[in-house]
Motif scaffolding. Structure first.
Motif, PDB file in Angstrom:
ATOM      1  N   PRO A 125     -99.797  20.473 115.389  1.00 31.25           N
ATOM      2  CA  PRO A 125     -98.572  20.817 114.640  1.00 31.25           C
ATOM      3  C   PRO A 125     -97.322  20.175 115.260  1.00 31.25           C
ATOM      4  N   TRP A 126     -97.279  20.135 116.596  1.00 22.88           N
ATOM      5  CA  TRP A 126     -96.137  19.486 117.243  1.00 22.88           C
ATOM      6  C   TRP A 126     -96.131  17.972 117.005  1.00 22.88           C
ATOM      7  N   LEU A 127     -97.330  17.362 117.129  1.00 20.01           N
ATOM      8  CA  LEU A 127     -97.408  15.913 116.904  1.00 20.01           C
ATOM      9  C   LEU A 127     -97.072  15.581 115.457  1.00 20.01           C
ATOM     10  N   ASP A 128     -97.466  16.431 114.512  1.00 21.22           N
ATOM     11  CA  ASP A 128     -97.152  16.204 113.102  1.00 21.22           C
ATOM     12  C   ASP A 128     -95.636  16.248 112.892  1.00 21.22           C
ATOM     13  N   ARG A 129     -94.981  17.167 113.593  1.00 19.02           N
ATOM     14  CA  ARG A 129     -93.527  17.244 113.474  1.00 19.02           C
ATOM     15  C   ARG A 129     -92.860  15.997 114.032  1.00 19.02           C
ATOM     16  N   VAL A 130     -93.386  15.482 115.167  1.00 20.88           N
ATOM     17  CA  VAL A 130     -92.826  14.259 115.753  1.00 20.88           C
ATOM     18  C   VAL A 130     -93.003  13.087 114.801  1.00 20.88           C
ATOM     19  N   VAL A 131     -94.203  12.965 114.201  1.00 21.52           N
ATOM     20  CA  VAL A 131     -94.464  11.863 113.269  1.00 21.52           C
ATOM     21  C   VAL A 131     -93.512  11.943 112.077  1.00 21.52           C
ATOM     22  N   ASN A 132     -93.291  13.153 111.548  1.00 21.65           N
ATOM     23  CA  ASN A 132     -92.386  13.302 110.407  1.00 21.65           C
ATOM     24  C   ASN A 132     -90.944  12.942 110.808  1.00 21.65           C
ATOM     25  N   ASN A 133     -90.520  13.378 112.015  1.00 21.19           N
ATOM     26  CA  ASN A 133     -89.160  13.048 112.460  1.00 21.19           C
ATOM     27  C   ASN A 133     -88.962  11.546 112.589  1.00 21.19           C
ATOM     28  N   LEU A 134     -89.898  10.856 113.253  1.00 16.08           N
ATOM     29  CA  LEU A 134     -89.768   9.411 113.464  1.00 16.08           C
ATOM     30  C   LEU A 134     -89.848   8.650 112.148  1.00 16.08           C
ATOM     31  N   THR A 135     -90.708   9.116 111.243  1.00 19.01           N
ATOM     32  CA  THR A 135     -90.827   8.457 109.936  1.00 19.01           C
ATOM     33  C   THR A 135     -89.543   8.621 109.130  1.00 19.01           C
ATOM     34  N   ALA A 136     -88.997   9.840 109.151  1.00 15.17           N
ATOM     35  CA  ALA A 136     -87.756  10.085 108.407  1.00 15.17           C
ATOM     36  C   ALA A 136     -86.608   9.249 108.968  1.00 15.17           C
ATOM     37  N   ASN A 137     -86.462   9.189 110.275  1.00 11.53           N
ATOM     38  CA  ASN A 137     -85.382   8.393 110.873  1.00 11.53           C
ATOM     39  C   ASN A 137     -85.492   6.922 110.497  1.00 11.53           C
ATOM     40  N   ALA A 138     -86.734   6.386 110.520  1.00  7.77           N
ATOM     41  CA  ALA A 138     -86.918   4.963 110.250  1.00  7.77           C
ATOM     42  C   ALA A 138     -86.652   4.613 108.790  1.00  7.77           C
ATOM     43  N   LEU A 139     -87.013   5.537 107.855  1.00  5.83           N
ATOM     44  CA  LEU A 139     -86.925   5.190 106.435  1.00  5.83           C
ATOM     45  C   LEU A 139     -85.650   5.678 105.774  1.00  5.83           C
ATOM     46  N   LEU A 140     -85.032   6.726 106.323  1.00  5.04           N
ATOM     47  CA  LEU A 140     -83.832   7.262 105.684  1.00  5.04           C
ATOM     48  C   LEU A 140     -82.542   6.663 106.239  1.00  5.04           C
ATOM     49  N   HIS A 141     -82.545   6.190 107.480  1.00 10.27           N
ATOM     50  CA  HIS A 141     -81.326   5.674 108.109  1.00 10.27           C
ATOM     51  C   HIS A 141     -81.351   4.153 108.220  1.00 10.27           C
ATOM     52  N   ASN A 142     -82.107   3.496 107.373  1.00  8.91           N
ATOM     53  CA  ASN A 142     -82.186   2.034 107.328  1.00  8.91           C
ATOM     54  C   ASN A 142     -82.105   1.581 105.879  1.00  8.91           C
ATOM     55  N   PRO A 143     -81.914   0.300 105.639  1.00 12.18           N
ATOM     56  CA  PRO A 143     -81.869  -0.200 104.260  1.00 12.18           C
ATOM     57  C   PRO A 143     -83.149   0.151 103.486  1.00 12.18           C
ATOM     58  N   PRO A 144     -83.064   0.219 102.137  1.00 13.10           N
ATOM     59  CA  PRO A 144     -84.221   0.644 101.324  1.00 13.10           C
ATOM     60  C   PRO A 144     -85.451  -0.252 101.461  1.00 13.10           C
ATOM     61  N   ASP A 145     -85.266  -1.505 101.835  1.00 16.79           N
ATOM     62  CA  ASP A 145     -86.413  -2.407 101.951  1.00 16.79           C
ATOM     63  C   ASP A 145     -87.033  -2.408 103.353  1.00 16.79           C
ATOM     64  N   THR A 146     -86.620  -1.495 104.212  1.00 19.92           N
ATOM     65  CA  THR A 146     -87.161  -1.443 105.565  1.00 19.92           C
ATOM     66  C   THR A 146     -88.598  -0.957 105.521  1.00 19.92           C
ATOM     67  N   LYS A 147     -89.438  -1.576 106.353  1.00 21.16           N
ATOM     68  CA  LYS A 147     -90.832  -1.158 106.458  1.00 21.16           C
ATOM     69  C   LYS A 147     -91.093  -0.606 107.863  1.00 21.16           C
ATOM     70  N   LEU A 148     -91.937   0.407 107.917  1.00 23.03           N
ATOM     71  CA  LEU A 148     -92.318   1.043 109.175  1.00 23.03           C
ATOM     72  C   LEU A 148     -93.774   0.743 109.457  1.00 23.03           C
ATOM     73  N   THR A 149     -94.046   0.171 110.619  1.00 26.07           N
ATOM     74  CA  THR A 149     -95.423  -0.140 111.018  1.00 26.07           C
ATOM     75  C   THR A 149     -95.807   0.784 112.161  1.00 26.07           C
ATOM     76  N   VAL A 150     -96.852   1.588 111.943  1.00 26.55           N
ATOM     77  CA  VAL A 150     -97.348   2.530 112.948  1.00 26.55           C
ATOM     78  C   VAL A 150     -98.655   1.995 113.482  1.00 26.55           C
ATOM     79  N   SER A 151     -98.751   1.851 114.806  1.00 23.33           N
ATOM     80  CA  SER A 151     -99.950   1.283 115.423  1.00 23.33           C
ATOM     81  C   SER A 151    -100.466   2.232 116.496  1.00 23.33           C
ATOM     82  N   LEU A 152    -101.776   2.378 116.554  1.00 24.03           N
ATOM     83  CA  LEU A 152    -102.425   3.127 117.626  1.00 24.03           C
ATOM     84  C   LEU A 152    -103.041   2.106 118.570  1.00 24.03           C
TER      85      LEU A 152
END
Length: 583
Positions: A476-503
């Motif tokens: 649950p904590w890791l899910d919250r972190v993933v949602n926070n980082l995803t929201a920051n990357a996609l909401l506070h950048n231009p609409p055409d910004t892409k987010l690449t998540v790598s393990l």
């Protein structure tokens, strides 16, 4: 060299200087005392002491022999004279010699004068010594006062006045002029008559008493001669003070040598006291002043004044105008540097606290605004629904209710984020870690996040690891972190910004990295450094209605509670990379 060694070296040096000063003062005092002893000996018995000194201190050159001027001055002071004879008895050099003294002596002549076998107007002393391969014969003559006086006294006729025998008046004057005294004692040693006798001269003599006073004149302060008359059993005694000009009548309670020792010791103690006072003042200047300066500085730091105290000219006391350490502060250079670092750190912390307090107030104002905005909407729609004069349709009621629920959820998120920040600050632990396979779990979490219509479509790309990655995490904590980082990357950048998540698997049993990389606007250095501060927001609080402004601070706290760390890399205009690292 550290401060311990510098202080040790300084104190050893100070002790060495103190020892040298003490030894120097003691040596000077001892030298003075010895020279005074020599002067006393020369005055009392120049014939035995001074003649040897004359030979030892003499110099020989082509012009002959030369004596030390100070010793010759003593000869003159004693009203004596000096002659140097060669092996033939010829006088080679002379000093203060009277006219009635011969310039040449025969072998037996000088011995006869010296031993008193032949009459001679002066009392003689001889000193024979070899120096530089040459034999010196010194003849020292001094006025012979006692012998002529003793002879005149023995030959004088006495006058009886009121039963007392008196010397002739002219003889009395001569005795008084010579500062001499005369005594006549009977066969038992008792005084029969005397003239000009000092108080310190006894009126009765024993056999050893008279012998000691005759042999050791320096012990009693005057020179004594005596003449015994076998027929009558009487003895004439005549004496003169060793040092003319003194009052032989005074009792000498403290010998001259003891006076010299007392004076020398007193002067030495006073000199040592002055030296120790000066050394103490020097020590206080060298060590006390810097320590007092540091204490004043620390006291100023306690009063939130972080700059080093200045002198009257406005310069730092520990440094020269060129910035170099002053001599007395060099030994404390390490301490001064530490105080400078402490002062700079405290000043920086104070500025950060002030700035953080300002940011916190701004943040609280923003959060209050964010809470009031949905609350105003909820209150407004609630009033509309409660208004009896209106008959709302089912569609309108559902619309009002949906808006109220959405605003309520936003308020709940804000309050939850506030609570979570304080829980993280108090050091909470995850309820229970669970083992998950990260490739599968991350794909599901990112798919759920991508379903948010606010993000747009196909803006999240996931690169799984090539092998299965199992980890112990609280999802649950890791899910919250993933949602926070995803929201920051996609909401506070231009609409055409892409987010690449790598393990990324770092290696077998060596940890893994979850990397979030976007190609958006990036961040400046200040925003990147302060990204995870609780009260810092790179954007205005009201920029978006979604989010509390605490997401990154919460994300960092949650990752660290699960044993990981979060690292950010960003440049303005080149996107941002955030790494969640477990080792």
């Amino acid at each position: 060299m550290n401060i311990k060694r510098r202080l040790t070296l300084k104190f050893v040096l100070q002790l060495a200087i103190t020892g040298v000063v003490v030894l120097s003062i003691s040596a000077v005092t001892l030298t003075w005392i010895l020279l005074r002893f020599l002067d006393i000996s020369l005055t009392r018995d120049f014939a035995n002491v001074g003649l040897e000194q004359l030979v030892e201190s003499s110099k020989i050159d082509e012009d002959g022999i030369h004596f030390a001027p100070s010793l010759l001055e003593q000869v003159k002071k004693n009203k004596g004279w000096l002659q140097s004879l060669n092996e033939d008895g010829q006088v080679e050099s002379a000093y203060n010699t009277p006219k009635d003294v011969p310039n040449h002596y025969g072998p037996g002549e000088v011995v006869a004068y010296w031993m008193g076998a032949q009459p001679f107007p002066y009392q003689l002393a001889l000193w024979i010594q070899e120096k530089n391969g040459k034999q010196f014969t010194l003849v020292y003559g001094a006025p012979n006062v006692l012998d002529p006086l003793l002879k005149k006294v023995k030959e004088a006729s006495f006058t009886d006045v009121n039963g007392e025998s008196l010397l002739p008046e002219d003889l009395e004057k001569e005795i008084k002029s010579a500062q001499a005294f005369v005594q006549l004692i009977d066969s038992s040693g008792k005084e029969m008559l005397s003239y000009n006798r000092p108080n310190m001269i006894p009126t009765e003599y024993s056999v050893p008493e008279l012998a000691l006073r005759t042999m050791y004149s320096d012990r009693y302060g005057y020179h004594v001669l005596s003449s015994f008359d076998k027929e009558s059993g009487r003895t004439w005694i005549i004496g003169e003070p060793n040092i003319k000009g003194t009052d032989p009548g005074k009792t000498v309670w403290v010998p001259e040598e003891v006076k010299v020792v007392i004076i020398g010791s007193s002067v030495m103690l006073i000199a040592l006291l002055i030296a120790f006072v000066l050394l103490s003042l020097w020590q206080a200047h060298r060590f006390g002043a810097p320590m007092l300066h540091m204490l004043v500085w620390l006291d100023s730091i306690g009063n939130a004044i972080y700059t080093e105290p200045m002198d009257r000219k406005g310069h730092r006391r520990s440094r020269t105008p060129a910035g170099k350490w002053r001599r007395r502060f060099r030994v404390f250079a390490d301490v001064m540097v530490s105080i400078e670092k402490l002062s700079a750190t405290l000043k920086r912390d104070q500025m950060m606290r002030e700035e953080t307090e300002s940011l916190r107030e701004e943040w609280i104002a923003g959060v209050t605004h964010d809470l009031k905005t949905p609350l105003s909407s909820i209150t407004g729609y609630a009033h509309l629904l409660a208004e009896p004069s209106y008959d709302w349709s089912n569609e309108e009621v559902r619309k009002f209710t949906a808006t109220m629920l959405d605003k309520s959820a936003h308020m709940d998120m804000l309050i939850s984020d506030l609570a979570m920040t304080y829980r993280l600050k108090s050091g909470i632990k995850p309820p229970e870690l669970m083992e998950v396979e990260l490739n599968t779990w991350l794909k599901q979490a990112l798919d759920q996040a991508a379903a948010n219509p606010a993000y747009g479509k196909q803006r999240i790309v996931f690169h799984p690891a090539h092998t299965e990655v199992r980890a112990q995490l609280y999802t649950p904590w890791l899910d919250r972190v993933v949602n926070n980082l995803t929201a920051n990357a996609l909401l506070h950048n231009p609409p055409d910004t892409k987010l690449t998540v790598s393990l990324i698997l770092k290696g077998k049993d060596s940890g893994y990295i979850i990397q979030f990389a976007d190609d958006g606007d990036g961040m400046d250095e200040e925003t990147m450094i302060r990204l995870f501060e609780r009260y810092y927001r790179g954007t205005d609080t009201a920029t978006t209605s979604n989010g509390s402004g605490l997401g990154m601070a919460i994300s960092k706290g949650l990752i660290e509670c699960m044993g990981g760390q979060i690292v950010v890399e960003s440049q303005a205009g080149k996107g941002t990379i955030i790494k969640l690292i477990w080792s």
